[in-house]
Motif scaffolding. Sequence first.
Motif, short mmCIF file in Angstrom:
data_model
loop_
_atom_site.label_atom_id
_atom_site.label_comp_id
_atom_site.label_asym_id
_atom_site.label_seq_id
_atom_site.Cartn_x
_atom_site.Cartn_y
_atom_site.Cartn_z
N TRP A 79 -6.12 6.27 -11.93
CA TRP A 79 -5.83 4.98 -11.08
C TRP A 79 -4.01 5.31 -10.69
CZ3 TRP A 79 -2.40 1.47 -12.45
CH2 TRP A 79 -1.96 1.14 -14.13
N THR A 80 -2.74 5.90 -11.59
CA THR A 80 -2.00 5.86 -11.53
C THR A 80 -1.09 6.92 -9.96
OG1 THR A 80 -2.12 7.79 -12.55
CG2 THR A 80 -1.10 5.18 -13.98
N ASP A 81 -2.10 7.61 -9.87
CA ASP A 81 -1.97 8.54 -8.59
C ASP A 81 -2.26 7.19 -7.17
OD1 ASP A 81 -1.29 10.35 -10.01
OD2 ASP A 81 -3.28 11.46 -9.64
N LEU A 82 -3.26 6.63 -7.02
CA LEU A 82 -3.66 5.44 -6.37
C LEU A 82 -2.46 4.74 -6.59
CD1 LEU A 82 -5.59 4.93 -3.97
CD2 LEU A 82 -6.76 4.01 -6.01
N LEU A 83 -1.83 4.06 -7.61
CA LEU A 83 -1.26 3.07 -7.04
C LEU A 83 -0.01 3.63 -6.56
CD1 LEU A 83 0.06 0.38 -8.10
CD2 LEU A 83 0.99 0.86 -10.30
N SER A 84 0.60 4.84 -7.04
CA SER A 84 1.61 5.45 -6.26
C SER A 84 1.50 6.14 -5.21
CB SER A 84 2.41 6.90 -6.84
OG SER A 84 2.72 7.16 -8.40
N ASP A 85 0.31 5.79 -4.58
CA ASP A 85 -0.23 6.15 -2.88
C ASP A 85 0.26 5.14 -2.30
OD1 ASP A 85 -0.52 8.78 -3.82
OD2 ASP A 85 -3.41 7.83 -3.44
N ALA A 86 -0.53 4.16 -2.84
CA ALA A 86 0.20 3.11 -2.31
C ALA A 86 1.33 2.14 -2.18
CB ALA A 86 -1.34 1.90 -2.81
N ILE A 87 2.39 3.05 -3.43
CA ILE A 87 3.32 2.11 -3.55
C ILE A 87 4.18 2.78 -2.19
CG2 ILE A 87 5.66 2.74 -4.16
CD1 ILE A 87 4.32 2.11 -7.05
N GLY A 88 3.84 4.30 -2.30
CA GLY A 88 4.23 5.27 -1.30
C GLY A 88 3.66 4.55 0.52
N ALA A 89 2.61 4.10 0.42
CA ALA A 89 2.34 3.69 2.00
C ALA A 89 3.29 2.41 2.01
CB ALA A 89 0.97 4.03 2.08
N ALA A 90 3.09 1.74 1.41
CA ALA A 90 4.01 0.52 1.10
C ALA A 90 5.42 0.59 2.15
CB ALA A 90 3.78 -0.51 0.16
N LEU A 91 6.24 1.32 0.71
CA LEU A 91 7.25 2.00 1.25
C LEU A 91 7.54 2.10 3.17
CD1 LEU A 91 10.26 1.58 0.68
CD2 LEU A 91 9.66 4.32 -0.29
N ALA A 92 6.34 2.62 3.41
CA ALA A 92 7.03 3.85 4.55
C ALA A 92 6.07 2.00 5.81
CB ALA A 92 6.16 4.85 5.15
N VAL A 93 5.46 1.78 5.43
CA VAL A 93 4.71 0.80 6.53
C VAL A 93 6.27 -0.65 6.42
CG1 VAL A 93 3.41 -1.38 7.13
CG2 VAL A 93 2.44 1.31 6.38
N GLY A 94 6.75 -1.06 5.35
CA GLY A 94 7.86 -1.93 4.77
C GLY A 94 9.04 -1.76 6.09
N VAL A 95 9.16 -0.24 5.49
CA VAL A 95 10.77 0.55 7.09
C VAL A 95 10.65 0.35 7.99
CG1 VAL A 95 12.42 2.08 6.47
CG2 VAL A 95 11.50 1.44 4.66
N ALA A 96 8.99 1.09 8.56
CA ALA A 96 9.02 1.25 9.64
C ALA A 96 9.01 -0.46 10.33
CB ALA A 96 6.83 1.87 10.22
N THR A 97 8.35 -1.33 9.93
CA THR A 97 8.34 -2.33 10.69
C THR A 97 9.45 -3.35 10.39
OG1 THR A 97 5.85 -2.70 9.38
CG2 THR A 97 6.65 -4.57 10.49
N ALA A 98 10.40 -3.28 9.66
CA ALA A 98 11.74 -3.84 9.31
C ALA A 98 12.68 -2.96 10.54
CB ALA A 98 12.44 -3.78 8.27
N GLY A 99 12.11 -2.11 10.83
CA GLY A 99 12.98 -1.35 11.55
C GLY A 99 12.34 -1.75 13.39
N ALA A 100 11.38 -1.36 13.71
CA ALA A 100 10.73 -2.25 14.92
C ALA A 100 10.99 -3.87 15.21
CB ALA A 100 9.74 -2.25 14.66
N ALA A 101 11.16 -4.58 14.20
CA ALA A 101 11.41 -5.75 14.68
C ALA A 101 13.11 -5.86 14.96
CB ALA A 101 11.01 -6.84 12.95
N ARG A 102 13.46 -4.77 14.49
CA ARG A 102 15.14 -4.93 14.82
C ARG A 102 15.76 -4.64 16.00
NH1 ARG A 102 19.45 -3.71 9.96
NH2 ARG A 102 20.57 -4.86 11.71
N LEU A 103 14.90 -3.31 16.10
CA LEU A 103 14.82 -3.07 17.55
C LEU A 103 14.45 -3.58 19.03
CD1 LEU A 103 13.85 0.94 16.57
CD2 LEU A 103 15.94 -0.26 17.25
N GLY A 104 13.08 -4.80 18.40
CA GLY A 104 12.90 -5.38 19.89
C GLY A 104 12.41 -5.19 20.44
N ARG A 105 13.21 -4.35 22.00
CA ARG A 105 11.77 -3.90 22.90
C ARG A 105 12.58 -2.87 23.08
NH1 ARG A 105 11.52 -8.59 27.79
NH2 ARG A 105 10.74 -10.82 26.19
N ARG A 106 13.34 -2.39 22.13
CA ARG A 106 13.81 -0.59 22.45
C ARG A 106 12.90 0.05 21.93
NH1 ARG A 106 19.08 -0.68 18.85
NH2 ARG A 106 20.13 -2.29 19.74
N PRO A 107 12.52 1.36 23.08
CA PRO A 107 12.12 2.21 22.51
C PRO A 107 11.36 2.96 21.63
CG PRO A 107 13.52 3.11 24.44
CD PRO A 107 13.68 1.75 23.71
#
Length: 589
Positions: A111-139
């Motif tokens: 289960w600790t591996d699954l927790l690590s999976d979730a942390i890595g996935a959440a980090l990626a989505v968080g960074v990507a979503t935050a970046g997209a929000a800052r870019l606004g309508r940029r490509p």
Amino acid sequence: MLPLGKPERPAPRPYAALPLGWAAVVLVLTLTPADKMPITPVWELLSFDTAAHAGVFLVLAGLSWFSLRRQRRWPTLALRAGRAALLSSIVFGGLIEVMQYNMALGRHGEWTDLLSDAIGAALAVGVATAGAARLGRRPPLRVSTWVGLLLAGAALGAWPAPVAAQDLVRARHTIKKLASPCLHGRGYVKHGEHKAAAYLRGRFRELKLQPLAPDYTQPFALDVNTFPGKLQLDVMPFGPLRRMPQAKHLQPGRNFIAAPNSGSGKLDWGSRLVRLDTLAFTDSLVRQRSIAQLTRLPGAVLLTARVESQLAHWPHLRQALETAAARITLVPKLTALLASEQSAQVKLLALPTAAAWPAATTVPNQMKSVHLEVEAKLIRQYQTQNLAAIVRGSVQPDSFLVATAHYDHLGLMGKSTYFPGANDNASGVALLLELAAHYARPENRPAYSVVFLLFGAEEAGLLGSTYFVAHPLVPLKSIKFLVNLDLLGTGEQGATVVNGKVFEAPYQRLLALNEAHHYLPALGARGRAANSDHFPFSEAGVPAFFIYTRGGSTAYHDVNDRPEALSLAGFAGAFGLVRDFLNELGAAR
């Protein structure tokens, strides 16, 4: 002609092959059997320890988010790309852990591996979503950006996770895995011991131990009697079959077990169950009547363990007993064993409290009927193995200190009853692996070479260790000392050292270490005993101890020897004591 407007911008390519391809790579690597993975630095790029899980799932979730945002077929999904990428990555990670746990791959789902999976996935989505929000309508972000993310995740996966010198949580996981139903009791039905060996090879690989034999494996063969099919016993008052509702159905493993050398056989309803009259040992007339009755008995004979032990003095009575279709012996405790031969008679062991057994054959209301069925299979030349690994010494690599444990157990009995063997000897294997993890660390590299041996077929009569002594992978005369680890899941009352009275000077070292560091509540010494894998070595002139802990769970060779029954009260202390003892003998530089 109508005026031409602005040309429509073509829909961006979603690059769906990126997340799908990465998922395929992850799936292949995580489900590759441990014993099929080569020991080469190529595989170290994705070692799939805790950090690796976070890294590869960071890449997977990031690529999934990127692809979902770019696709135009499902606009709602594009708007919720972050949630979809996170959820799909976690579900995918959970599926991998379930498959690793249930498939015989030599890998272990955590289960600790699954927790690590979730942390890595959440980090990626968080960074990507935050970046997209800052870019606004940029490509959307360029493919080159995601290639950079891929390389960053791979680098994170390659970063080595620290290995603790002795990790009680990891040890409990090892015990739980070895005692789990998916390894079938580490016996010979459904190749449970092969599956356990595959798992343990994987653990050796993770620690980067050097093999002493190809793929860590020293093969050998044995004959063993097994019970892969039906195992059933029912008792009811003797009489018409309409009384079957009064039948007592006994549970295999709980109320009865097969004797180790039992043969196959079946008795239908209506077969009589006759109790051997103890007067047969003192009254010649009763003895003659019993012999005549047993000789023509188509049913089963019932006797106690005490009565059975007296049969050696009465050969005619014993021979008559062997002609009965089945024998049921009442014993105070169900203790399963293994045998290399098979009897022509069905032999069962049952608890006195399991049923209303007949007290005498002459009392009508005491007469019983029995229904039983046993499927036994004698396997000749079953192929099994020992496992052997080494950490080479930095000063005297041709001098050896040896830690041993047996990984096999009793396996399945019937279709659903298995013997977990948590204390005997998943606990000893766990301690050996913790010692291996300690000496595998560069800062703990020993002066003498330290050998780690996991023996098969100990429960069949010390066969694995006996084979190793006859076919040693290191010179026996170069072994400075051997410590055998067996039954180490308790420790409330300390530990016993077999051969402590034989090798008195080394035992005094153990006592001094224990008194100085208070590792265990007490140490006791025993003399020579052929009760575990140290014995073939000490008989061959190798100085050896067998250490086992005392107190706590008393389950032994039964279905109650489960991980949850073990306190591991002396586990950390036993680790410290054995480590310091080996260090004093030459494992420390």
